[in-house]
Structures are given as structure tokens and as C-alpha cells.
Design a protein around this motif. Sequence first.
Motif, short mmCIF file in Angstrom:
data_model
loop_
_atom_site.label_atom_id
_atom_site.label_comp_id
_atom_site.label_asym_id
_atom_site.label_seq_id
_atom_site.Cartn_x
_atom_site.Cartn_y
_atom_site.Cartn_z
N ASP A 187 0.83 -1.20 0.00
CA ASP A 187 0.00 0.00 0.00
C ASP A 187 0.87 1.25 0.00
O ASP A 187 1.87 1.32 0.70
CB ASP A 187 -0.91 0.03 1.23
CG ASP A 187 -2.03 -0.99 1.15
OD1 ASP A 187 -2.24 -1.55 0.06
OD2 ASP A 187 -2.69 -1.22 2.18
N LYS A 190 -5.28 6.21 -0.25
CA LYS A 190 -4.18 5.29 -0.43
C LYS A 190 -4.30 4.57 -1.78
O LYS A 190 -5.38 4.50 -2.37
CB LYS A 190 -4.11 4.26 0.70
CG LYS A 190 -5.24 3.25 0.73
CD LYS A 190 -5.01 2.24 1.85
CE LYS A 190 -6.13 1.21 1.93
NZ LYS A 190 -5.87 0.20 2.99
N CYS A 226 -3.60 0.91 -3.39
CA CYS A 226 -3.34 -0.51 -3.09
C CYS A 226 -2.63 -1.12 -4.30
O CYS A 226 -3.26 -1.31 -5.35
CB CYS A 226 -4.64 -1.24 -2.81
SG CYS A 226 -5.59 -0.57 -1.44
N ARG A 238 -9.46 5.40 -2.51
CA ARG A 238 -8.68 4.17 -2.67
C ARG A 238 -8.58 3.83 -4.16
O ARG A 238 -9.56 3.79 -4.87
CB ARG A 238 -9.33 3.02 -1.91
CG ARG A 238 -8.55 1.70 -2.02
CD ARG A 238 -9.13 0.64 -1.09
NE ARG A 238 -10.54 0.40 -1.35
CZ ARG A 238 -11.28 -0.48 -0.66
NH1 ARG A 238 -10.75 -1.17 0.33
NH2 ARG A 238 -12.55 -0.65 -0.95
#
Length: 268
Positions: free
Chosen positions: A17, A25, A27, A245
Amino acid sequence: MLNFDKPLYLSWLKTKDIVIDHEHKICCFELVYDINDDAVLDDWAKHIRRHYISDDELDDELEMTGMDRYEYLSQNIIPDKTIRLGSTTISGEFAEILTYDIREHILGEQALRGRHTFKATPEQGVTGSDILTYTLIASGASDINDTLFITESKAVLSKTDYTVITKAYNDSSKDTFRYSISLNYLARLYRANGDLEKRAAVRRFVNKLEKDYRQEFEGSATTSVNSYDESKVIKEYDDGAQFKRTIFVYGKNLLDLAKQLYERACHV
């Protein structure tokens, strides 16, 4: 009914991550595969094939047509890797199925699969949102914190292209109306298949005004990378792909891998 076991190839994904801040964030998943592991590749190929036609339906079609497995699948179900449109379809749908697997089996969400079934032609594109997954606070009840994840997938497998991260973000804006098309289609599909649990999940997210829930619009980007450069991933994110994300999947020679898997899918 659409049933998908956890595929063996997921053990080939290496996770890291990139935390941008407390709300954002990336991934990252590196796919480190063994091209000589026939057992895992065949399992993966069958997993892909089941997104297009179930085992039971395939058996019925083979009995009805008198065709052998490879003949029927290669002519009617699996995109043709030898033509340009087929190669494009393989690239995009390989990445979509990969993202479904990550979201369900690694991120722990429930997957609403089925968008790749009943295509008029193998190379036909599919309308609607690319990936729909969800989480429920409590089974059988509605909660305002139930969440529908609507993921836009972009893939360039023939070369390294970090801009797929930004392209996923840009095209995600269309999902504000496309996801309802997908929910309607999946509700009909699950009803026809007798999958009452999945149909109930779709019904939970159809009418947001009546039973409110959270929506998370996210992106998934997949590309071939021989020499990974984290700074380029972060740059693309900073340049505009600022989902809470983002999923970024990379590995070596992914188009060749995808084509081999789709060729294997004609045999399993």
C-alpha cells in the motif's frame, strides 16, 4: 447460479500500500506468476471461463450442439485473441475479473459478478459499471453504512502505461448513472438464475432515496511493468486520480499472459 471459488493464482499477488494521507491510499499488487505452473494456470483459466458460461450451462450447450468443448467455447464464448477487437476485449475483461477477485478475496467485499455472461458475441463490449462490490453492516437488514463500491477499471497490457490510473479516475464520472444500468441487469440475471441472496443484495442498493447507503467511487488500473517505478504511480495519482482508494495491478508481459489464459479457457 454463478458460483466462483477462490482462485489459486491469488497467491501470486504481492501487496504493498502507498498511503497518501489518512483518507487516501493506493493498493498496489504485483503479479509474479509462474508460466510453467499448469495446475494454477488451468485453475485460473477455468475461473475466467466461468464468468462467461457456467459448468452446467456449458454441459447443456455441448450436448445440444454436439460440438466439442474447444470448438464451442472458441467459436461462441471466449474472445478471439487473434483479432484486434478480441485482444482489446481480453485485455479489459481480464483486468475486470482480476479486480473482482482482489476486491472479494483480498479486500473482503462481496462481489456482484455476472456482467460478462450472455454476450451476443464474444468480442462485444459490456455496458454499465465495470465492477460492483458491497459490504453490509448486518445481513438481512438495511443500515445507512452499508456500502456499494463502484469501480472503474482501465487496462493497458501491451506496454507500460501508468496513465491508466488517471484514465480510470476520469471515466469514473460516468458511473454516477451507469451503475444503475448494471444493478438492473444483475437483478434480472440473479432472478433468472435463482440466486435469491445476490438478488436481495442488488435490491438493497437499487433505491438510495428510500433506503440510504454509502457509495464509494473508486478506480482500478492494470498495466504491464518490467521495472516498477513507484514515483510514477504517485505522480499519476497526484495529477488527478484522487480516489480515496485506488487499486494498481502490474506485472511483466500481462497481455501475453492474458491471451494464454483465454486460450486455456477454451479447453476447461
